[in-house]
Write a protein that holds these residues in place. Sequence first.
Motif, short mmCIF file in Angstrom:
data_model
loop_
_atom_site.label_atom_id
_atom_site.label_comp_id
_atom_site.label_asym_id
_atom_site.label_seq_id
_atom_site.Cartn_x
_atom_site.Cartn_y
_atom_site.Cartn_z
N ALA A 69 71.42 41.54 -20.52
CA ALA A 69 70.93 42.35 -21.75
C ALA A 69 71.32 43.71 -21.70
CB ALA A 69 69.54 42.11 -22.19
N ASP A 70 71.33 44.22 -20.52
CA ASP A 70 71.51 45.73 -20.34
C ASP A 70 73.02 45.82 -20.16
OD1 ASP A 70 68.72 46.56 -20.51
OD2 ASP A 70 68.67 47.05 -18.00
N LEU A 71 73.68 45.02 -19.52
CA LEU A 71 75.38 45.06 -19.73
C LEU A 71 75.86 45.20 -21.17
CD1 LEU A 71 75.97 43.15 -16.55
CD2 LEU A 71 76.08 45.53 -16.80
N GLN A 72 74.99 44.19 -21.80
CA GLN A 72 75.61 44.27 -23.40
C GLN A 72 75.48 45.34 -23.83
OE1 GLN A 72 77.22 41.17 -24.67
NE2 GLN A 72 77.90 42.89 -26.43
N THR A 73 74.27 46.10 -23.87
CA THR A 73 74.04 47.36 -24.32
C THR A 73 75.04 48.16 -23.80
OG1 THR A 73 71.69 46.45 -24.65
CG2 THR A 73 71.89 48.93 -24.84
N LEU A 74 75.07 48.42 -22.72
CA LEU A 74 76.13 49.31 -22.13
C LEU A 74 77.58 48.83 -22.81
CD1 LEU A 74 77.03 51.40 -19.97
CD2 LEU A 74 77.34 49.73 -18.35
N SER A 75 77.96 48.00 -23.10
CA SER A 75 79.12 47.43 -23.47
C SER A 75 79.25 47.99 -25.37
CB SER A 75 79.54 46.15 -23.56
OG SER A 75 80.75 45.70 -24.20
N ASP A 76 78.14 47.44 -25.68
CA ASP A 76 78.22 47.98 -27.06
C ASP A 76 77.99 49.28 -27.62
OD1 ASP A 76 78.11 45.07 -27.82
OD2 ASP A 76 75.87 45.03 -27.87
N THR A 77 77.26 50.08 -26.56
CA THR A 77 77.16 51.55 -26.80
C THR A 77 78.48 52.23 -26.68
OG1 THR A 77 74.81 51.40 -26.33
CG2 THR A 77 75.85 53.63 -26.02
N LEU A 78 79.24 51.85 -25.54
CA LEU A 78 80.41 52.39 -25.18
C LEU A 78 81.45 51.99 -26.49
CD1 LEU A 78 82.96 53.11 -23.49
CD2 LEU A 78 82.88 51.06 -22.66
#
Length: 126
Positions: free
Chosen positions: A15-24
């Motif tokens: 979930a945190d990796l997805q948030t990192l990816s989406d935010t980028l």
Amino acid sequence: MPFTRITVRDGWSDADLQTLSDTLHEVLVAEFNVPPDDRFQVIESLAAQRFIYDRHYLSGGRSDRYVLLNILAGKPRSTEQKRVTYQMLSERLQQRLNLDPNDLMIIIQQTQPEDWSFSGGKMFAL
């Protein structure tokens, strides 16, 4: 047409990796003039002994949550676009992931359009 390699240390949740990816991607679209469908990222999660970095070099101190974003851009961006991109990424990742700004390092490298082939063995041209 950026390609981004996101490198983190093992232990991040999906979930945190997805948030990192989406935010980028959100910041690249808003501040770096990237089309919404132009999303190419690789996320690497490495064991501590395979992700080596100085905890204090030009930083207030990096933790085990250190994130390295290596953005390979296919066209030049202005100094101001880069400055705003750095700032927005830092602010949004702090808000969304509680990522200490000292734990974020961003490298932007520029290429030429002819350095890319998106498919079919054809050179990209603007």
